[in-house]
Design a protein around this motif. Structure first.
Motif, PDB file in Angstrom:
ATOM      1  N   GLY A 258     125.419 -14.538  36.491  1.00  0.00           N
ATOM      2  CA  GLY A 258     125.647 -15.685  36.738  1.00  0.00           C
ATOM      3  C   GLY A 258     124.537 -16.430  37.199  1.00  0.00           C
ATOM      4  O   GLY A 258     124.127 -17.655  37.212  1.00  0.00           O
ATOM      5  N   GLY A 259     123.549 -15.861  37.561  1.00  0.00           N
ATOM      6  CA  GLY A 259     122.120 -16.182  38.408  1.00  0.00           C
ATOM      7  C   GLY A 259     121.278 -16.759  37.318  1.00  0.00           C
ATOM      8  O   GLY A 259     120.388 -17.438  37.684  1.00  0.00           O
ATOM      9  N   LYS A 260     121.664 -16.583  36.075  1.00  0.00           N
ATOM     10  CA  LYS A 260     120.638 -17.235  35.004  1.00  0.00           C
ATOM     11  C   LYS A 260     121.470 -18.118  34.300  1.00  0.00           C
ATOM     12  O   LYS A 260     121.116 -18.335  32.967  1.00  0.00           O
ATOM     13  N   SER A 261     122.621 -18.563  34.675  1.00  0.00           N
ATOM     14  CA  SER A 261     123.524 -19.549  33.534  1.00  0.00           C
ATOM     15  C   SER A 261     123.023 -20.969  33.735  1.00  0.00           C
ATOM     16  O   SER A 261     123.479 -21.767  32.918  1.00  0.00           O
ATOM     17  N   ASP A 262     122.618 -21.286  34.954  1.00  0.00           N
ATOM     18  CA  ASP A 262     121.944 -22.659  35.128  1.00  0.00           C
ATOM     19  C   ASP A 262     120.684 -22.871  34.171  1.00  0.00           C
ATOM     20  O   ASP A 262     120.004 -22.041  33.889  1.00  0.00           O
ATOM     21  N   PRO A 263     120.381 -24.068  33.618  1.00  0.00           N
ATOM     22  CA  PRO A 263     119.210 -24.320  33.277  1.00  0.00           C
ATOM     23  C   PRO A 263     118.084 -24.655  34.405  1.00  0.00           C
ATOM     24  O   PRO A 263     118.780 -25.287  35.369  1.00  0.00           O
ATOM     25  N   PHE A 264     117.065 -24.111  34.437  1.00  0.00           N
ATOM     26  CA  PHE A 264     115.989 -23.994  35.685  1.00  0.00           C
ATOM     27  C   PHE A 264     114.879 -24.904  35.450  1.00  0.00           C
ATOM     28  O   PHE A 264     114.476 -25.018  34.480  1.00  0.00           O
ATOM     29  N   ASN A 265     114.409 -25.355  36.686  1.00  0.00           N
ATOM     30  CA  ASN A 265     113.023 -26.261  36.550  1.00  0.00           C
ATOM     31  C   ASN A 265     111.986 -25.307  35.909  1.00  0.00           C
ATOM     32  O   ASN A 265     111.146 -26.050  35.175  1.00  0.00           O
ATOM     33  N   HIS A 266     111.747 -24.067  36.174  1.00  0.00           N
ATOM     34  CA  HIS A 266     110.791 -23.496  35.523  1.00  0.00           C
ATOM     35  C   HIS A 266     110.652 -23.509  34.082  1.00  0.00           C
ATOM     36  O   HIS A 266     109.683 -23.368  33.541  1.00  0.00           O
ATOM     37  N   GLU A 267     111.928 -23.538  33.581  1.00  0.00           N
ATOM     38  CA  GLU A 267     111.960 -23.474  31.968  1.00  0.00           C
ATOM     39  C   GLU A 267     111.377 -24.764  31.523  1.00  0.00           C
ATOM     40  O   GLU A 267     110.636 -24.774  30.458  1.00  0.00           O
ATOM     41  N   ILE A 268     111.651 -25.748  32.102  1.00  0.00           N
ATOM     42  CA  ILE A 268     111.309 -27.142  31.891  1.00  0.00           C
ATOM     43  C   ILE A 268     109.859 -27.346  31.994  1.00  0.00           C
ATOM     44  O   ILE A 268     109.094 -27.904  31.020  1.00  0.00           O
ATOM     45  N   VAL A 269     109.437 -26.838  32.810  1.00  0.00           N
ATOM     46  CA  VAL A 269     107.798 -27.027  33.510  1.00  0.00           C
ATOM     47  C   VAL A 269     107.144 -26.204  32.429  1.00  0.00           C
ATOM     48  O   VAL A 269     105.922 -26.872  31.950  1.00  0.00           O
ATOM     49  N   VAL A 270     107.374 -25.089  32.075  1.00  0.00           N
ATOM     50  CA  VAL A 270     106.751 -24.544  31.022  1.00  0.00           C
ATOM     51  C   VAL A 270     106.660 -25.098  29.700  1.00  0.00           C
ATOM     52  O   VAL A 270     105.648 -25.008  28.898  1.00  0.00           O
ATOM     53  N   ALA A 271     107.834 -25.533  29.252  1.00  0.00           N
ATOM     54  CA  ALA A 271     107.978 -26.266  27.929  1.00  0.00           C
ATOM     55  C   ALA A 271     106.981 -27.597  27.942  1.00  0.00           C
ATOM     56  O   ALA A 271     106.429 -28.086  27.101  1.00  0.00           O
ATOM     57  N   LYS A 272     107.077 -28.426  29.073  1.00  0.00           N
ATOM     58  CA  LYS A 272     106.213 -29.536  29.093  1.00  0.00           C
ATOM     59  C   LYS A 272     104.794 -29.102  29.227  1.00  0.00           C
ATOM     60  O   LYS A 272     104.060 -29.816  28.561  1.00  0.00           O
ATOM     61  N   LEU A 273     104.372 -28.118  29.936  1.00  0.00           N
ATOM     62  CA  LEU A 273     103.014 -27.661  30.134  1.00  0.00           C
ATOM     63  C   LEU A 273     102.654 -27.399  28.597  1.00  0.00           C
ATOM     64  O   LEU A 273     101.363 -27.448  28.425  1.00  0.00           O
ATOM     65  N   ALA A 274     103.430 -26.572  27.946  1.00  0.00           N
ATOM     66  CA  ALA A 274     102.926 -26.059  26.588  1.00  0.00           C
ATOM     67  C   ALA A 274     102.696 -27.466  25.958  1.00  0.00           C
ATOM     68  O   ALA A 274     101.467 -27.400  24.849  1.00  0.00           O
ATOM     69  N   LEU A 275     103.327 -28.246  25.819  1.00  0.00           N
ATOM     70  CA  LEU A 275     103.023 -29.757  24.967  1.00  0.00           C
ATOM     71  C   LEU A 275     101.993 -30.116  25.377  1.00  0.00           C
ATOM     72  O   LEU A 275     101.262 -30.914  24.769  1.00  0.00           O
ATOM     73  N   LYS A 276     101.744 -30.375  26.891  1.00  0.00           N
ATOM     74  CA  LYS A 276     100.692 -30.986  27.400  1.00  0.00           C
ATOM     75  C   LYS A 276      99.356 -30.280  27.490  1.00  0.00           C
ATOM     76  O   LYS A 276      98.325 -31.124  27.019  1.00  0.00           O
TER      77      LYS A 276
END
Length: 852
Positions: A258-276
């Motif tokens: 259950g601890g990895k069932s939320d979407p997490f901020n670190h997932e969004i951050v690395v996706a944004k930085l990859a684009l940036k």
């Protein structure tokens, strides 16, 4: 350790098993060899050239406005590639559509120690770590809310403005039947306060994610997630990119629970930085950061009032709960409902009133942990049943047997029940433990305790309500004989890949080695909602079975025409296809595929699954329904030292109604894992906090932010276990299967508390059960006082006017009998000023840690 399998209908089971070649028999996990040889790639194993390593800058205060972030020292470091702040990701996200309250990086306010507010990327992880530490943040402190009681007394400042009332995130009041009349019919009424401390999942693998961008503004994310579909939704919302240009690949998980069932901020951050940055970006959290992510078990206070007749049957129950939810919504609305929803699924409870409230506090957010909201009230219920049995002079096992629900009935809160093997579960552990001969008769310091439970086999509704399938499977058949199976399910260690493969192999009569799996990839696989609520075996199993049967029918049609035999006479077995009365004329499965491809062209089929609609029609009825429910019963034997209160669990007997074990070895592993985790929560695990002196700016910090301090059982702590799998062959499950991943955890905690009472006569009404609680109870007993340890009061919560729903017994239709809008009476008992807040807190002293 002994494993026994009991069948409710041996003749039927034998007849069914004779037709099955792989299902129901032990087989090696399809991912087993890769895991034991180190070939499995977890998220942290994924590497790309030119990767930028990312670290998050986290708040050092529990509640404050961000006045300024100074990156100058960090940017001056050699190797730093860039930074990111919340204003660059302004859109909120969250797992539930009713509580999307998180930013990938805090925009203007931090809400707990560890809340991420900025990110730094560098050419190495060490440089990124040093740069993150060099970032200077200026804060304007806000009032800190550290408990449910403080949330009740502090309507302002609000942690989130959308809360139901002040800092009370969610209020629920649901009344089924005539509870008052039920209480009047009771011969005795028991009323108790219980407390269940929060705990963390403590998965072996920490969270990790790596993203890379492509030339046409596409981004791909590899992550240790349980729910790639929901991560995909969160990325679509926060990155402002069309969903078709975002790909999420769920890596094999080293535990999740259950601890990895939320979407997490670190997932969004690395996706944004990859684009940036135009280069891959990667983050792997430290163990301390995992505790900041948390999403673990809610601390729950409970007040339970139940009416009993002299024969032990129940007339009514009123359950009140308060949840400390932490700083964000997460699954909290669902968690609040779950603390009451499944109370009715084990025993006949004709009248039932549930009230629940979740508070926002300045702590890491709580969420779903194995059992999601149900272990806490189950603990209180099963301990109170033990008290009732002693009060009425009825054996605790017999009392439960007298109250069992009937199969294929509808509960007071409109949950459709299917098969029930709880009677056989109780009988198995009673027989195995020698309960009738030993209970209440062991020497002082030695005792037995019994408890039962029920759990879902998949949630009845998706998180985002729609009419689409909750699981889909696609099969491609190749002329070589290879069968490629595509599904969005996620392997988190529970064996879901193996179940997906075995169902297809069983239908097509081929070997597991003939199957190639592609799973957890939002670009390549049909949608599956994720590995949560014990849904995968049932939902993926049905979808896989349907897709495989369609493939088999297509092949059979072509082969029948080719062989000039009736289609229905063909048998698929041992990697061959042959007429039932002419097995000597068998052809290889690969040849059969060639014949079918020649007849129909390229071969591919799909399958999907939508759960049956639940009967409840009231607001809140979406939490609790399941296609079917599993059942468990457990007996624990414990030895207590009366001089010190130290105790040891000697042996565990566990019986679980599994429907049908598709792979008995995998199922047994799930059951034993639940026992282990349950013992951890019962004996020692707790997500506890301490508060530094200043109330305005004093940090709420973890007492145990690492695995050195956060205690969890080791191998040497585990007792002997005997497990029984009770097979009820439920028609709602594929090949009769039910869940085995969460249900067996629930009875462990109350069974331990009940065993301690049998051993030394002390009632401990809270978990974890520390030895000093037992010693305190023994001292009270010695001095002639009530030997009970636990909360002595319950917060004064106004839950609002109840939503009244007729029960099936009243001839209702599952709809509310009154206005569905609950009362919005304020929960405010004091203004937001420090002076009035202090006065109110004196009246609302914490029930959590106050003991007799």
């Amino acid at each position: 350790m002994v494993k026994a399998i009991s069948k409710l209908n041996d003749e039927l089971a034998d007849a069914t098993e004779s037709q099955l070649k792989i299902i129901g028999k032990p087989f090696r996990r399809v991912d087993g060899r890769a895991k034991v040889t180190g070939q499995t790639q977890f998220a942290d194993d994924v590497q790309f050239p030119r990767t930028a390593y990312v670290k998050l800058v986290r708040s050092t205060v529990p509640h404050a406005r961000i006045k300024n972030i100074d990156f100058s020292a960090a940017l001056a470091m050699e190797g730093v590639l860039g930074t990111l702040i919340g204003e660059e990701l302004p859109d909120k996200f969250g797992i539930l559509p009713v509580s999307e309250d998180e930013h990938a990086l805090a925009v203007d306010t931090v809400r707990f120690v560890g809340d991420a507010l900025a990110a730094v990327a560098a050419v190495s992880e060490d440089i990124a770590h040093a740069a993150a530490l060099a970032v200077e943040v200026e804060y304007e402190p806000l009032l800190t809310i550290s408990s449910v009681e403080e949330a009740l007394c502090t309507p302002e400042p609000q942690i989130h403005e959308y809360a139901d009332d002040g800092n009370i995130h969610k209020k629920v009041s649901l009344k089924f039947g005539d509870v008052e009349a039920g209480m009047e019919q009771a011969d005795i009424i028991l009323e108790d306060n219980f407390f269940y401390e929060g705990s963390n999942h403590l998965a072996l693998e920490q969270h990790s994610a790596i993203a890379f961008a492509e030339d046409d503004d596409r981004v791909t994310l590899y992550s240790s997630t349980q729910c790639p579909h929901y991560v995909h939704r969160a990325l679509t919302k926060t990155l402002d990119i069309p969903a078709s240009r975002i790909r999420v690949i769920a890596c094999s998980n080293g535990g999740a629970f259950g601890g990895k069932s939320d979407p997490f901020n670190h997932e969004i951050v690395v996706a944004k930085l990859a684009l940036k940055l135009g280069r891959p970006a990667k983050i792997t959290l430290t163990r301390e950061e995992v505790f900041y992510c948390h999403r673990g078990r809610h601390p729950v206070q409970m007040h339970l009032k139940t009416g009993f007749r002299k024969d032990g049957t129940m007339t009514a129950q009123h359950l009140r709960t308060t949840l400390d939810g932490g700083a964000y919504g997460s699954y909290g609305v669902a968690s609040t409902y779950y603390t009451g929803a499944l109370q009715t699924t084990t025993y006949k409870l004709p009248n039932y009133w549930f009230e629940g409230a979740r508070a926002f506090t300045n702590k890491p957010p709580c969420g779903p942990k194995r059992g999601h909201g149900t272990p806490q009230p189950r603990f209180g219920f099963e301990v109170q049943l033990d008290k009732a049995a002693h009060r009425l002079g009825i054996d605790p096992a017999e009392l439960r047997l007298r109250n069992l629900l009937e199969p294929n009935t509808i509960t007071a809160n409109w949950l459709q029940i299917g098969t029930i093997g709880l009677k056989e579960c109780i009988e198995a552990v009673v027989r195995g433990s020698g309960w009738k001969e030993r209970y209440g008769k062991l020497p002082e310091g030695r005792g037995l305790g019994l408890a039962c439970s029920a759990y879902m086999t998949g949630a009845g509704l998706p998180i985002y309500w729609n009419h689409m399938p909750q699981s889909g499977v696609q099969i491609k058949l190749d002329r070589s004989g290879n069968v490629a199976v595509f599904c969005g399910e996620t392997e988190i260690g529970q064996g879901s890949d193996s179940i997906l493969a075995v169902v297809v192999a069983e239908v097509l009569g081929i070997d597991l080695k003939d199957i190639r799996l592609c799973v957890g990839d939002t670009d390549l696989t049909p949608v599956d909602l994720g590995s949560y609520s014990s849904r995968v075996t049932l939902m993926v199993g049905h979808a896989a079975k349907q897709a495989a049967e369609r493939a088999r029918d297509k092949i059979a049609e072509a082969v029948a025409e080719h062989m000039e035999v009736p289609k229905d006479s063909l048998v698929f077995a041992n990697r061959t296809v042959f007429p039932a009365d002419e097995p000597e004329n068998a052809i290889e499965f690969s040849e059969a595929v060639v014949i079918a491809e020649s007849r129909f062209g390229t071969l591919g089929t799909t399958g999907s699954y939508i759960p049956p609609r639940a009967p409840g029609r009231y607001r809140g009825a979406g939490v609790g329904p399941s296609p079917t429910y599993s059942y468990s019963a457990s007996v624990l034997e414990v030895e207590v030292d009366p001089e010190t209160g130290l105790y040891e669990v000697i042996k565990v007997w566990m019986a679980h109604d599994i429907g049908r074990a598709l792979n008995p070895v995998l199922a047994l592993g799930q059951i034993e894992g639940s026992i282990y985790m349950g013992l951890g929560e019962a004996v020692m695990e707790e997500q506890a906090f301490r508060r530094l002196p200043k109330r305005l700016s004093g940090a709420l910090v973890h007492k145990m932010p690492s695995m050195l301090e956060y205690k969890s059982p080791g191998f040497h702590d585990m007792p002997e276990m005997t497990c029984y799998m009770i097979e009820t062959d439920d028609e709602q499950g594929p090949y009769g299967a039910k869940e085995a991943g969460q249900g067996p955890l629930l009875p462990i905690m109350p069974a331990l508390a009940n065993a301690i009472f049998d051993a030394v006569g002390v009632r401990v009404d809270q978990v974890p059960i520390h030895p000093d609680f037992i010693l305190k109870g023994l001292q009270a007993k010695k001095n002639g006082r009530d030997p009970r340890v636990g909360p002595t009061s319950f917060p004064d919560v106004d839950y609002g006017e109840p939503l009244i729903v007729h029960t099936p017994a009243q001839g209702g239709d599952g709809r509310a009998a009154n206005d569905p809008k609950a009362s919005k009476k304020g929960l405010r008992s004091a203004s937001g000023t420090m002076k009035k807040r202090e006065d109110a807190l004196k009246e609302h002293s914490s029930a959590t840690l106050t003991t007799d």
